[in-house]
Design an enzyme around this catalytic site. Structure first.
Site, PDB file in Angstrom:
ATOM      1  N   ASP A  67       0.865  -1.180   0.000  1.00 25.46           N
ATOM      2  CA  ASP A  67       0.000   0.000   0.000  1.00 25.46           C
ATOM      3  C   ASP A  67       0.905   1.236   0.000  1.00 25.46           C
ATOM      4  O   ASP A  67       1.706   1.408   0.931  1.00 25.46           O
ATOM      5  CB  ASP A  67      -0.880  -0.037   1.266  1.00 25.46           C
ATOM      6  CG  ASP A  67      -1.937   1.040   1.277  1.00 25.46           C
ATOM      7  OD1 ASP A  67      -1.688   2.146   0.749  1.00 25.46           O
ATOM      8  OD2 ASP A  67      -3.018   0.799   1.843  1.00 25.46           O
ATOM      9  N   TYR A 162      -8.702  15.498  -5.327  1.00 30.23           N
ATOM     10  CA  TYR A 162      -7.982  14.907  -6.460  1.00 30.23           C
ATOM     11  C   TYR A 162      -7.126  15.965  -7.158  1.00 30.23           C
ATOM     12  O   TYR A 162      -5.936  15.775  -7.409  1.00 30.23           O
ATOM     13  CB  TYR A 162      -8.996  14.301  -7.433  1.00 30.23           C
ATOM     14  CG  TYR A 162      -8.367  13.609  -8.615  1.00 30.23           C
ATOM     15  CD1 TYR A 162      -7.767  12.360  -8.480  1.00 30.23           C
ATOM     16  CD2 TYR A 162      -8.375  14.206  -9.878  1.00 30.23           C
ATOM     17  CE1 TYR A 162      -7.187  11.727  -9.571  1.00 30.23           C
ATOM     18  CE2 TYR A 162      -7.803  13.582 -10.973  1.00 30.23           C
ATOM     19  CZ  TYR A 162      -7.215  12.343 -10.813  1.00 30.23           C
ATOM     20  OH  TYR A 162      -6.631  11.724 -11.899  1.00 30.23           O
ATOM     21  N   LYS A 166      -2.965  16.225  -7.471  1.00 30.89           N
ATOM     22  CA  LYS A 166      -2.262  16.211  -8.757  1.00 30.89           C
ATOM     23  C   LYS A 166      -1.466  17.506  -8.984  1.00 30.89           C
ATOM     24  O   LYS A 166      -0.424  17.494  -9.634  1.00 30.89           O
ATOM     25  CB  LYS A 166      -3.256  15.955  -9.899  1.00 30.89           C
ATOM     26  CG  LYS A 166      -3.944  14.582  -9.838  1.00 30.89           C
ATOM     27  CD  LYS A 166      -2.956  13.423  -9.950  1.00 30.89           C
ATOM     28  CE  LYS A 166      -3.649  12.082 -10.166  1.00 30.89           C
ATOM     29  NZ  LYS A 166      -2.690  10.960 -10.261  1.00 30.89           N
TER      30      LYS A 166
HETATM   31  N1  LIG Z   1      -8.691   6.937 -15.785  1.00 31.74           N
HETATM   32  C1  LIG Z   1      -8.702   8.229 -16.067  1.00 31.74           C
HETATM   33  O1  LIG Z   1      -9.640   8.750 -16.694  1.00 31.74           O
HETATM   34  C2  LIG Z   1      -7.543   9.107 -15.621  1.00 31.74           C
HETATM   35  C3  LIG Z   1      -7.521  10.441 -16.049  1.00 31.74           C
HETATM   36  C4  LIG Z   1      -6.448  11.247 -15.682  1.00 31.74           C
HETATM   37  C5  LIG Z   1      -5.427  10.738 -14.909  1.00 31.74           C
HETATM   38  N2  LIG Z   1      -5.486   9.422 -14.503  1.00 31.74           N
HETATM   39  C6  LIG Z   1      -4.387   8.934 -13.687  1.00 31.74           C
HETATM   40  O2  LIG Z   1      -3.800   7.807 -14.321  1.00 31.74           O
HETATM   41  C7  LIG Z   1      -3.321   6.891 -13.311  1.00 31.74           C
HETATM   42  C8  LIG Z   1      -3.940   5.521 -13.543  1.00 31.74           C
HETATM   43  O3  LIG Z   1      -5.350   5.661 -13.446  1.00 31.74           O
HETATM   44  P1  LIG Z   1      -6.359   4.495 -13.899  1.00 31.74           P
HETATM   45  O4  LIG Z   1      -7.711   5.123 -13.972  1.00 31.74           O
HETATM   46  O5  LIG Z   1      -5.805   3.788 -15.034  1.00 31.74           O
HETATM   47  O6  LIG Z   1      -6.244   3.576 -12.618  1.00 31.74           O
HETATM   48  P2  LIG Z   1      -7.204   2.449 -12.032  1.00 31.74           P
HETATM   49  O7  LIG Z   1      -7.588   1.468 -13.072  1.00 31.74           O
HETATM   50  O8  LIG Z   1      -8.261   3.090 -11.195  1.00 31.74           O
HETATM   51  O9  LIG Z   1      -6.145   1.755 -11.066  1.00 31.74           O
HETATM   52  C9  LIG Z   1      -5.595   2.425  -9.985  1.00 31.74           C
HETATM   53  C10 LIG Z   1      -4.314   1.705  -9.608  1.00 31.74           C
HETATM   54  O10 LIG Z   1      -3.780   2.341  -8.440  1.00 31.74           O
HETATM   55  C11 LIG Z   1      -3.488   1.344  -7.479  1.00 31.74           C
HETATM   56  N3  LIG Z   1      -3.662   1.875  -6.144  1.00 31.74           N
HETATM   57  C12 LIG Z   1      -4.682   2.638  -5.675  1.00 31.74           C
HETATM   58  N4  LIG Z   1      -4.511   2.902  -4.370  1.00 31.74           N
HETATM   59  C13 LIG Z   1      -3.343   2.291  -4.008  1.00 31.74           C
HETATM   60  C14 LIG Z   1      -2.622   2.191  -2.808  1.00 31.74           C
HETATM   61  N5  LIG Z   1      -3.054   2.777  -1.667  1.00 31.74           N
HETATM   62  N6  LIG Z   1      -1.463   1.491  -2.790  1.00 31.74           N
HETATM   63  C15 LIG Z   1      -1.010   0.895  -3.922  1.00 31.74           C
HETATM   64  N7  LIG Z   1      -1.641   0.955  -5.097  1.00 31.74           N
HETATM   65  C16 LIG Z   1      -2.810   1.643  -5.136  1.00 31.74           C
HETATM   66  C17 LIG Z   1      -4.490   0.228  -7.773  1.00 31.74           C
HETATM   67  O11 LIG Z   1      -3.974  -0.993  -7.315  1.00 31.74           O
HETATM   68  P3  LIG Z   1      -4.664  -1.904  -6.172  1.00 31.74           P
HETATM   69  O12 LIG Z   1      -6.128  -1.770  -6.311  1.00 31.74           O
HETATM   70  O13 LIG Z   1      -4.098  -3.260  -6.461  1.00 31.74           O
HETATM   71  O14 LIG Z   1      -4.123  -1.326  -4.916  1.00 31.74           O
HETATM   72  C18 LIG Z   1      -4.541   0.250  -9.285  1.00 31.74           C
HETATM   73  O15 LIG Z   1      -3.482  -0.512  -9.821  1.00 31.74           O
HETATM   74  C19 LIG Z   1      -3.693   7.517 -11.971  1.00 31.74           C
HETATM   75  O16 LIG Z   1      -2.598   8.236 -11.496  1.00 31.74           O
HETATM   76  C20 LIG Z   1      -4.824   8.440 -12.316  1.00 31.74           C
HETATM   77  O17 LIG Z   1      -4.976   9.496 -11.394  1.00 31.74           O
HETATM   78  C21 LIG Z   1      -6.511   8.595 -14.841  1.00 31.74           C
END
Ligand SMILES: NC(=O)c1ccc[n+]([C@@H]2O[C@H](COP(=O)([O-])OP(=O)(O)OC[C@H]3O[C@@H](n4cnc5c(N)ncnc54)[C@H](OP(=O)(O)O)[C@@H]3O)[C@@H](O)[C@H]2O)c1
Length: 267
Positions: A67, A162, A166
């Site tokens: 974590d 959020y 960021k």
């Molecule tokens: N999706 C979007 O639209 C979007 C837009 C802009 C930016 N982003 C950024 O892109 C990145 C990836 O986003 P996503 O949407 O693809 O992610 P996602 O599918 O929601 O997955 C989030 C990841 O973060 C890990 N995580 C969350 N809390 C954690 C913790 N306390 N310790 C360790 N790992 C943790 C989760 O792993 P576990 O569950 O295994 O812990 C998972 O692998 C993030 O930084 C997000 O802010 C996403």
């Protein structure tokens, strides 16, 4: 661990958030490009799924579940990782994050929710960098890529935790870039707009269900509300391609930068 460390000369990448979505895509892309990849996240079974996908294409990876909010767990996992990699780390990608609640204004947002976003999205990258940046500096090589968001480039009502996390990550990125440049370590920030990962697709499906429209229409409406010039949201590969670029020779002289990938929302 899912694989033996048997590509002793291959570069090594450490990717948080590798258990799903964009982090998983980044891990798979780096593995396809020949990196040995350390997969970090909390859920071991999901990390192992990523590892299996990598192994199916002949890549090498190992899972390190922890974590990112937990300082001792982060230190312990990184110590195990450095044993596995024999002290080598070329690339660190901080992709783990939580989105937190949406449309919840200050006054309504619980302090604990705000703290959770800061702890995961800002303090988490600080912790991994605390343990891996000195190793890079010692080796006089490194590429750190922090995955932020376009909400770190602008304000957004109802997303204070959020967006703040960021924005903070941009400060962490710039300071680290200035501290580590002399040691040939680059530190950059990618600011994606919406990415079509499973979590987002579930949101669009839920909206479609509530509004009695089909999924494609829900996505079109969401995209129109976001207003990208190119009229489309990201695929995870759009972000992974930029990570590969920054990690490779093309990123040799780029540091302390924020690269927005959002189809032209923040322009
Ligand atoms: N999706 C979007 O639209 C979007 C837009 C802009 C930016 N982003 C950024 O892109 C990145 C990836 O986003 P996503 O949407 O693809 O992610 P996602 O599918 O929601 O997955 C989030 C990841 O973060 C890990 N995580 C969350 N809390 C954690 C913790 N306390 N310790 C360790 N790992 C943790 C989760 O792993 P576990 O569950 O295994 O812990 C998972 O692998 C993030 O930084 C997000 O802010 C996403």
């Amino acid at each position: 661990m899912s694989e033996r460390n048997d590509l002793a000369e291959a570069p090594v990448a450490f990717v948080t958030g590798a258990s799903s979505g964009t982090g998983r895509e980044i891990a798979e892309c780096l593995a396809r490009a020949g990196y040995r990849v350390a997969l970090a996240g909390r859920k071991l079974d999901a990390l192992e799924e990523t590892a299996n996908r990598i192994a199916a294409r002949g890549g090498v990876s190992a899972s390190f579940p922890f974590d990112v909010r937990d300082e001792a767990a982060t230190a312990g996992a990184i110590a195990s990782f450095l044993e596995w990699s024999l002290g080598r780390v070329d690339v660190l990608v901080n992709a783990a994050a939580i989105p937190g609640p949406v449309q919840v204004p200050i006054g309504k947002l619980a302090v604990s929710e705000f703290d959770a976003m800061i702890d995961t999205n800002l303090r988490g990258p600080f912790l991994t960098m605390t343990h891996l940046l000195p190793v890079m500096i010692e080796r006089r090589y490194g590429r750190i890529i922090n995955i932020g968001g376009n909400h770190g480039m602008r304000g957004r009502a109802g997303r204070v935790g959020y967006s703040s996390s960021k924005w903070g990550l941009r400060g962490l990125t710039r300071c680290a870039a200035l501290e580590a440049g002399e040691a040939n370590v680059t530190v950059n920030y990618i600011a994606p707009g919406p990415i079509a990962v499973e979590r987002m697709k579930r949101n669009w499906t839920e909206r479609a269900r509530q509004e009695g429209i089909d999924d494609a229409t829900a996505l079109r409406r969401y995209t129109a509300e976001m207003g990208p010039a190119l009229g489309q949201v990201n695929e995870p590969a759009d972000i992974a391609s930029m990570v590969l670029f920054l990690a490779g020779e093309g990123g040799r002289n780029i540091t302390g930068q924020e690269i927005v990938i959002d189809g032209g929302i923040v322009v």
